[in-house]
Structures are given as structure tokens and as C-alpha cells.
Design an enzyme around this catalytic site. Structure first.
Site, PDB file in Angstrom:
ATOM      1  N   HIS A 213       7.264  -2.286  -3.257  1.00  0.00           N
ATOM      2  CA  HIS A 213       6.807  -2.208  -4.656  1.00  0.00           C
ATOM      3  C   HIS A 213       6.752  -3.618  -5.252  1.00  0.00           C
ATOM      4  O   HIS A 213       7.487  -3.935  -6.193  1.00  0.00           O
ATOM      5  CB  HIS A 213       7.747  -1.300  -5.453  1.00  0.00           C
ATOM      6  CG  HIS A 213       7.039  -0.193  -6.169  1.00  0.00           C
ATOM      7  ND1 HIS A 213       6.364   0.799  -5.506  1.00  0.00           N
ATOM      8  CD2 HIS A 213       6.893   0.067  -7.503  1.00  0.00           C
ATOM      9  CE1 HIS A 213       5.842   1.638  -6.385  1.00  0.00           C
ATOM     10  NE2 HIS A 213       6.140   1.215  -7.607  1.00  0.00           N
ATOM     11  N   ASP A 217       3.282  -3.370 -11.847  1.00  0.00           N
ATOM     12  CA  ASP A 217       2.395  -2.220 -12.044  1.00  0.00           C
ATOM     13  C   ASP A 217       1.246  -2.338 -11.058  1.00  0.00           C
ATOM     14  O   ASP A 217       0.952  -3.424 -10.546  1.00  0.00           O
ATOM     15  CB  ASP A 217       1.868  -2.194 -13.487  1.00  0.00           C
ATOM     16  CG  ASP A 217       1.167  -0.887 -13.821  1.00  0.00           C
ATOM     17  OD1 ASP A 217       1.592   0.165 -13.292  1.00  0.00           O
ATOM     18  OD2 ASP A 217       0.199  -0.904 -14.598  1.00  0.00           O
ATOM     19  N   GLY A 218       0.581  -1.220 -10.787  1.00  0.00           N
ATOM     20  CA  GLY A 218      -0.589  -1.236  -9.913  1.00  0.00           C
ATOM     21  C   GLY A 218      -0.270  -1.169  -8.435  1.00  0.00           C
ATOM     22  O   GLY A 218      -1.143  -1.412  -7.595  1.00  0.00           O
ATOM     23  N   ASN A 219       0.964  -0.808  -8.088  1.00  0.00           N
ATOM     24  CA  ASN A 219       1.342  -0.799  -6.670  1.00  0.00           C
ATOM     25  C   ASN A 219       0.607   0.276  -5.868  1.00  0.00           C
ATOM     26  O   ASN A 219       0.157   0.015  -4.753  1.00  0.00           O
ATOM     27  CB  ASN A 219       2.854  -0.591  -6.551  1.00  0.00           C
ATOM     28  CG  ASN A 219       3.639  -1.775  -7.049  1.00  0.00           C
ATOM     29  OD1 ASN A 219       3.762  -2.792  -6.391  1.00  0.00           O
ATOM     30  ND2 ASN A 219       4.198  -1.648  -8.256  1.00  0.00           N
ATOM     31  N   GLY A 220       0.498   1.470  -6.422  1.00  0.00           N
ATOM     32  CA  GLY A 220      -0.148   2.548  -5.680  1.00  0.00           C
ATOM     33  C   GLY A 220      -1.600   2.241  -5.374  1.00  0.00           C
ATOM     34  O   GLY A 220      -2.067   2.376  -4.240  1.00  0.00           O
ATOM     35  N   ARG A 221      -2.334   1.802  -6.385  1.00  0.00           N
ATOM     36  CA  ARG A 221      -3.767   1.525  -6.209  1.00  0.00           C
ATOM     37  C   ARG A 221      -3.985   0.323  -5.291  1.00  0.00           C
ATOM     38  O   ARG A 221      -4.885   0.342  -4.442  1.00  0.00           O
ATOM     39  CB  ARG A 221      -4.417   1.306  -7.576  1.00  0.00           C
ATOM     40  CG  ARG A 221      -4.589   2.604  -8.373  1.00  0.00           C
ATOM     41  CD  ARG A 221      -4.879   2.343  -9.828  1.00  0.00           C
ATOM     42  NE  ARG A 221      -3.694   1.860 -10.528  1.00  0.00           N
ATOM     43  CZ  ARG A 221      -3.708   1.307 -11.739  1.00  0.00           C
ATOM     44  NH1 ARG A 221      -4.858   1.142 -12.370  1.00  0.00           N
ATOM     45  NH2 ARG A 221      -2.586   0.918 -12.314  1.00  0.00           N
ATOM     46  N   THR A 222      -3.161  -0.717  -5.433  1.00  0.00           N
ATOM     47  CA  THR A 222      -3.302  -1.877  -4.549  1.00  0.00           C
ATOM     48  C   THR A 222      -2.943  -1.504  -3.113  1.00  0.00           C
ATOM     49  O   THR A 222      -3.606  -1.918  -2.157  1.00  0.00           O
ATOM     50  CB  THR A 222      -2.409  -3.034  -5.029  1.00  0.00           C
ATOM     51  OG1 THR A 222      -2.715  -3.333  -6.396  1.00  0.00           O
ATOM     52  CG2 THR A 222      -2.626  -4.280  -4.186  1.00  0.00           C
ATOM     53  N   GLY A 223      -1.903  -0.699  -2.951  1.00  0.00           N
ATOM     54  CA  GLY A 223      -1.472  -0.296  -1.618  1.00  0.00           C
ATOM     55  C   GLY A 223      -2.508   0.548  -0.898  1.00  0.00           C
ATOM     56  O   GLY A 223      -2.669   0.443   0.323  1.00  0.00           O
ATOM     57  N   ARG A 224      -3.229   1.378  -1.628  1.00  0.00           N
ATOM     58  CA  ARG A 224      -4.285   2.170  -0.995  1.00  0.00           C
ATOM     59  C   ARG A 224      -5.517   1.321  -0.722  1.00  0.00           C
ATOM     60  O   ARG A 224      -6.246   1.567   0.246  1.00  0.00           O
ATOM     61  CB  ARG A 224      -4.605   3.392  -1.864  1.00  0.00           C
ATOM     62  CG  ARG A 224      -3.489   4.455  -1.792  1.00  0.00           C
ATOM     63  CD  ARG A 224      -3.832   5.717  -2.558  1.00  0.00           C
ATOM     64  NE  ARG A 224      -3.794   5.514  -3.998  1.00  0.00           N
ATOM     65  CZ  ARG A 224      -2.706   5.589  -4.757  1.00  0.00           C
ATOM     66  NH1 ARG A 224      -1.535   5.850  -4.201  1.00  0.00           N
ATOM     67  NH2 ARG A 224      -2.759   5.422  -6.063  1.00  0.00           N
TER      68      ARG A 224
END
Length: 387
Positions: A213, A217-224
Site C-alpha cells: 500500500h 490514496d489510489g493504491n487499488g487503481r494503480t495496482g490494477r
């Protein structure tokens, strides 16, 4: 130790629960870890990978030239970005998203999803070397227009996932800020490897990223987005952004549970989740490709214009961007204002576009056909999730 600020506005009991020592994750280093998969899981991942490869090839078959494929790339990029954002609770319809992309007033969620489109585009452009610098660039593209979080910068504060006003009551607490840089450099070394099957490689990198993490902020979208960059580099998805997030959307609870299992040391659930989601994505994607190719052929059949005309080219632009104003047409086709006006009127007369605004100022045209296809795609995902 965690101190509770008075500005949180907590009751005395809540403040007491959130004050004091907490535990943060210490993430195992994976740069040189051996990845050994059970035979059945390896076969499942191979099958899912081939489904993605077949989708990529099908897009080539349905729209045979690079010029014809470009609008489809734009649609799938936007679709994947919208699905990835929806996993984070950011929902927006196709028309609102298209309006936001051309700078017309729309919802706040639409602006956030447009930012995710930029991050996905950055991911695919940086696919040749998706290391730490590329990940930071993806995040910078995602967060460029907000003022609360620092775009493209690793976090220097503690974050937590779920649970309330502090890490003591959280569902999961990622590593301390001082560990993030080393953890991300280790992840970058893992990403650079070429000895792991593509889908397993991208999935494990994604799960490690979400565990670290690294951003506020924005971890999920960047990770995908990282998953797409890695699949592009591996040659699994050479031409299009496969809608893997659409597959994940059909079972978000299972996806989050699989990430939790990874954090507990069990890698199998997240690999199974991405295998399932990839097969689902290939099915969704094939249907979307076919519908758009059919719509494009029908639009051309109705349009009385030469194949080298601006009106003919505007059909492809309308597929890529189903809501347009004259400036978007001028920029997209590289033509003058009068030429853009003639092309728009030709497609209005053919029933390909419809003007949805009134008056001479701020006129907007849209393709109801394309918008219906995109909203239908979102509805298929919703129905599949509800089963």
C-alpha cells in the site's frame, strides 16, 4: 504508538480504543523467491492466459487494421478503467464519463474515472519497463488533478485499511512508512523477472503491491494498472486493455478475501481469483468487441460518404469517444471547424449521431448506439455479480 488527534471528534471510548500501540505488517521480500505452483493451479492459469491471448487475437480479426483497432483500444481502456474504479466504489455511466473526457460538466466520480483512464494509459505506455519509476508515473497520472495527496510520491505516513479512526482498530495495517521504499524496490526487482508465467507474475506483483500500500490514496487503481503493464510487456495482451477488472467486479468480496489470504501467506486464492477473472474478462471482452464491430459496420452502411472522407473517419472517433463537441472532432481528425461541422451533420443525417444540446453554443453530439453498448456491458457485469 498511535496518538488520536482531537479533530477526529471521537467519543472518549472511541479515543481510548484508538490510542496506544499498534501492529503494522512486515512484508516478506519476494524479489528472488522461487514461485512453484501446483500442477492444477498452473494449468488453470495457463488456460486463463490463453483466453486473454485469444481475445487479443480476436480483436485483430474483428478490426483488421491498426487504424480500425485504435477506437476499440480507447473503448476497452475506458471500460477497464471504469471497472477498476467501480471496485473502489466510484460508479459512473458511459455518457457522464464521455462528457468528462471532453471537458464538459459531469459528476465528480466521472472526473475520478477519467483520471484512472490516464493512469491506465500511462501503464500501457510504460509497459516496456514497469519498474518503480513507471509505477510512480502511473500514480502521478491518476492523482494529477487532486490536491490532498501527493501524486507519484511514496507515502510518508501510516495508512490502514478499514476499521475506523486509526490502525489499532483497522482490518489491515500496511508497513510502516520507513519500510515502504525498500519494499517497493524489492517489488520492482520482482516485476523485472522473466522466469514466471505471465498471469501468475502479474497477479503476485499486484497482491504484493496492495499489501505494501505504497501511496496514501489510489493504491487499488494503480495496482490494477500495474497488472496491465506487466501483461502487455509479456505479450499476453499486445493490442488491447483486457477488462480484467470487469471480471474482478463480478466477485469483489472474493477478490478482497483473496488479498487477505495473500497477506496471511496463502497465495493460491489470489491466483485462482485472477484466473477466474481473466476467463470472465475474455468472455466479456469478446462480446464487447463483436458488438462494437457490428455497430461500426452498421454506421458505415448508413452513411452516404466516401471512405476517405472526414465523416467516414468520424465514425471511428465516435466509437472511441461516443460524446463529442466540435473541438473534439477538430482535434481528433485534424480538420477545420467548417469541415468538422459538415462531418457532424453528415452523421446526424445518417442517424449515427444525435445532437443533445440546444442552441449554437456548447453543442454536443452523441452516439446512442455506442453508449447503449457500453451501458449494456456494465449491466452484464452487474447481472453476473448478482448470480
Amino acid at each position: 504508538m498511535w496518538q488520536v488527534d482531537a479533530e477526529y471528534g471521537l467519543s472518549r471510548r472511541q479515543a481510548s480504543l484508538n490510542r496506544g500501540e499498534y501492529r503494522a505488517a512486515v512484508v516478506p521480500q519476494i524479489a528472488e523467491r522461487t514461485v512453484s505452483l501446483p500442477t492444477d493451479l498452473a494449468a488453470d492459469l495457463d488456460e486463463a492466459t490463453m483466453a486473454l491471448v485469444r481475445l487479443d487475437a480476436h480483436a485483430d480479426t474483428a478490426l483488421r487494421s491498426e487504424l480500425e483497432l485504435a477506437p476499440l483500444q480507447s473503448v476497452l481502456l475506458r471500460t477497464e478503467s471504469a471497472s477498476s474504479s467501480k471496485i473502489e466504489g466510484l460508479t459512473v455511466g458511459a455518457r457522464r464519463l464521455a462528457l468528462a473526457e471532453i471537458g464538459e460538466p459531469s459528476s465528480g466520480n466521472a472526473s475520478l474515472v477519467v483520471a484512472n483512464v490516464r493512469a491506465m494509459d500511462a501503464a500501457l505506455r510504460l509497459a516496456a519497463e514497469p519498474g518503480l519509476a513507471s509505477i510512480l508515473a502511473m500514480h502521478a497520472a491518476l492523482m494529477a488533478e487532486q490536491t490532498v495527496h501527493t501524486p507519484g510520491a511514496l507515502r510518508t505516513v501510516q495508512v490502514w485499511i478499514g476499521g475506523g479512526a486509526g490502525p489499532r482498530t483497522a482490518l489491515f495495517v500496511p508497513p510502516l512508512p520507513g519500510r515502504v521504499d525498500a519494499d517497493m524496490r524489492d517489488l520492482a526487482a520482482f516485476v523485472a523477472r522473466d522466469d514466471i508465467p505471465a498471469l501468475a507474475h502479474a497477479t503476485l506483483a499486484h497482491a504484493q503491491f496492495e499489501t505494501i500500500h505504497p501511496f496514501t490514496d489510489g493504491n487499488g487503481r494503480t495496482g490494477r494498472a500495474l497488472v496491465h503493464a506487466m501483461l502487455r510487456r509479456a505479450g499476453t495482451a499486445r493490442r488491447i486493455a483486457t477488462p480484467i477488472s470487469a471480471g474482478l467486479l463480478t466477485d469483489t468480496e472474493g477478490y478482497f478475501a483473496a488479498l487477505g489470504a495473500y497477506r496471511d501467506g496463502d497465495i493460491r486464492p489470489i491466483l485462482e481469483t485472477f484466473a477466474r477473472s481473466s476467463r470472465q474478462a475474455a468472455e466479456f471482452g469478446r462480446g464487447l468487441v463483436d458488438e462494437l464491430a457490428h455497430a461500426r459496420a452498421a454506421m458505415r452502411a448508413r452513411t452516404a460518404a466516401r471512405s476517405d472522407s472526414s465523416a467516414w473517419r468520424l465514425i471511428d472517433l465516435a466509437i472511441a469517444q461516443p460524446v463529442l463537441h466540435s473541438r473534439a472532432v477538430m482535434q481528433g481528425l485534424g480538420i477545420s471547424a467548417p469541415a468538422a461541422g459538415r462531418a457532424l451533420m453528415t452523421l446526424v443525417d445518417a442517424g449515427v449521431l444525435r445532437q443533445t444540446s440546444v442552441g449554437r453554443r456548447n453543442r454536443v453530439w452523441q452516439s446512442d448506439e455506442v453508449l447503449a453498448i457500453l451501458d449494456g456491458f456494465a449491466e452484464r457485469i452487474r447481472r453476473t455479480a448478482a448470480r
